[in-house]
Design an enzyme around this catalytic site. Structure first.
Site, PDB file in Angstrom:
ATOM      1  N   LYS A  79      13.119  31.584  19.855  1.00 58.96           N
ATOM      2  CA  LYS A  79      12.392  31.079  21.493  1.00 58.96           C
ATOM      3  C   LYS A  79      13.298  32.198  22.438  1.00 58.96           C
ATOM      4  O   LYS A  79      12.683  32.369  23.164  1.00 58.96           O
ATOM      5  CB  LYS A  79      12.706  29.710  21.351  1.00 58.96           C
ATOM      6  CG  LYS A  79      11.896  28.724  20.289  1.00 58.96           C
ATOM      7  CD  LYS A  79      12.135  27.670  20.812  1.00 58.96           C
ATOM      8  CE  LYS A  79      10.763  26.757  19.784  1.00 58.96           C
ATOM      9  NZ  LYS A  79      11.210  25.298  19.895  1.00 58.96           N
ATOM     10  N   GLN A 138      15.519  20.784  20.855  1.00 58.95           N
ATOM     11  CA  GLN A 138      15.093  20.819  19.586  1.00 58.95           C
ATOM     12  C   GLN A 138      15.465  19.751  18.692  1.00 58.95           C
ATOM     13  O   GLN A 138      16.360  19.045  18.805  1.00 58.95           O
ATOM     14  CB  GLN A 138      15.616  21.946  19.501  1.00 58.95           C
ATOM     15  CG  GLN A 138      14.944  22.438  17.256  1.00 58.95           C
ATOM     16  CD  GLN A 138      14.065  22.991  17.781  1.00 58.95           C
ATOM     17  OE1 GLN A 138      13.318  23.683  18.795  1.00 58.95           O
ATOM     18  NE2 GLN A 138      13.057  23.223  17.202  1.00 58.95           N
ATOM     19  N   ASP A 176       7.276  21.859  26.142  1.00 59.59           N
ATOM     20  CA  ASP A 176       7.514  20.440  25.191  1.00 59.59           C
ATOM     21  C   ASP A 176       6.076  19.882  24.993  1.00 59.59           C
ATOM     22  O   ASP A 176       5.311  19.728  24.453  1.00 59.59           O
ATOM     23  CB  ASP A 176       8.206  20.161  24.337  1.00 59.59           C
ATOM     24  CG  ASP A 176       8.460  20.206  23.074  1.00 59.59           C
ATOM     25  OD1 ASP A 176       8.439  21.331  22.864  1.00 59.59           O
ATOM     26  OD2 ASP A 176       9.962  20.292  23.200  1.00 59.59           O
TER      27      ASP A 176
END
Ligand code: GUN
Length: 316
Positions: free
Chosen positions: A75, A119, A142
């Site tokens: 990422k 995460q 997200d």
């Protein structure tokens, strides 16, 4: 044998761009499709920069889960490649919930930060739901905040759609898969993939309009469901669990799995496989995604797209 599910052949047309997507036989090239998304993102980043706005993504990694470390590095490097600003905040495994929430608050308040990603999974001492709820919905690239989950479910398009399901839907569209009225079976009911995937495919409109079934660990006679699927999306986290016998000839098979299994022929002693027995299932399916090189690349591309959208919305 290949059946007659309404999908395209060797080269799929990308109608939005009038170009074709390279494919090796019936294997969908996720890297090639992701590269196109990233080209569009890069162009949008340049447009925003010309207006004095540099899209910024902050990624927070807590602990030392090796798979998470790999995803986060990817990422980080992709956001750099497309010209975004941002940082990766790496925190020790003993980080407290209080400390993590304080970092989220700081990122929420920063004008430089347009997208925030924490995460998953998080260490045991931290309540992941609480952390996800703390991220501002307009920075939740997200798409995990309940506001964005709710928007997806009710069909409001101004929220953020979770990256893996969004990437899968994009792939299906680019490959010319006709989802309208199709039997779409999703294996897995996680908040990250299974549930939002089902929500997306059941919506009204292009790339959706499917008849959706969710299967999970308690489903009775899984094969009876999977064999009906025109589109089978597997996010079960069980290596090679979907066998050729479970797939209808001509079905489109999307493999979200990422499992490391022992392999003594490899230098590393292991290899990455999906949730689908790729070599056997590709003989039956009309289209299939490989692991690696399928869905994973799309997930990151969609994260970049969500972040650039967050920046553009903030600039309005
Ligand atoms: N862990 C596995 N997939 C994801 C994802 O898409 N987002 C976050 N935040 N964590 C993950």
């Amino acid at each position: 044998m290949r059946g007659d599910v309404p999908v395209v052949g060797r080269e799929a047309r990308d109608e939005s761009r009038g170009t074709s997507i390279p494919m090796n036989e019936n294997v969908i090239d996720g890297a090639a499709i992701a590269a196109r998304v990233l080209d569009e993102v890069r162009a949008e980043v340049d447009r925003l920069k010309a207006r004095g706005i540099t899209p910024g993504l902050s990624v927070v990694l807590v602990g030392d889960d090796p798979a998470s470390a790999v995803y986060v590095r990817s990422k980080e490097s992709t956001s750099r490649d497309v010209g975004m600003a941002g940082e990766t905040i790496r925190l020790g495994a003993a980080t407290t919930q209080f400390e993590l929430l304080a970092i989220v608050d700081r990122l929420n308040a920063s004008d430089q930060v347009h997208g925030i990603l924490v995460q998953m999974p998080l260490p045991r001492q931290i309540d992941a739901d609480l952390v996800l709820r703390r991220i501002r919905p307009d920075k939740d690239v997200d798409g995990f905040h309940p506001v964005n989950v709710g928007k997806l479910l009710i069909g409001e398009t101004d929220g953020f759609v979770p990256c893996t399901p969004a990437g899968i839907q994009y792939m299906l569209e680019v490959c010319g898969v006709d989802t309208r009225g199709a039997e779409c079976v999703v294996i897995g009911r996680s908040n990250i993939v299974g549930k939002p995937m089902a929500a997306l495919m059941m919506q009204n409109g292009a790339g959706a309009d499917a008849t959706v079934t969710i299967c999970h660990s308690r489903t009775r006679d899984l094969s009876a469901h999977t064999r009906r699927a025109d589109i089978l999306i597997v996010a079960a986290g069980r290596p090679q669990m979907v066998t050729a016998e479970m797939v209808k000839p001509g079905a489109v098979v999307i493999d979200v799995g990422m499992n490391r299994i022992p392999d003594s022929t490899k230098k590393s002693g292991s290899r990455l496989v999906g949730d689908v027995d790729f070599e056997r299932v590709r003989e039956v399916a009309s289209l299939i995604t490989p692991v690696p090189g399928g869905v994973g690349k799309m997930t990151i591309a969609m994260l970049m797209r969500n972040t650039v959208r967050a920046a553009a919305r903030a600039a309005r």
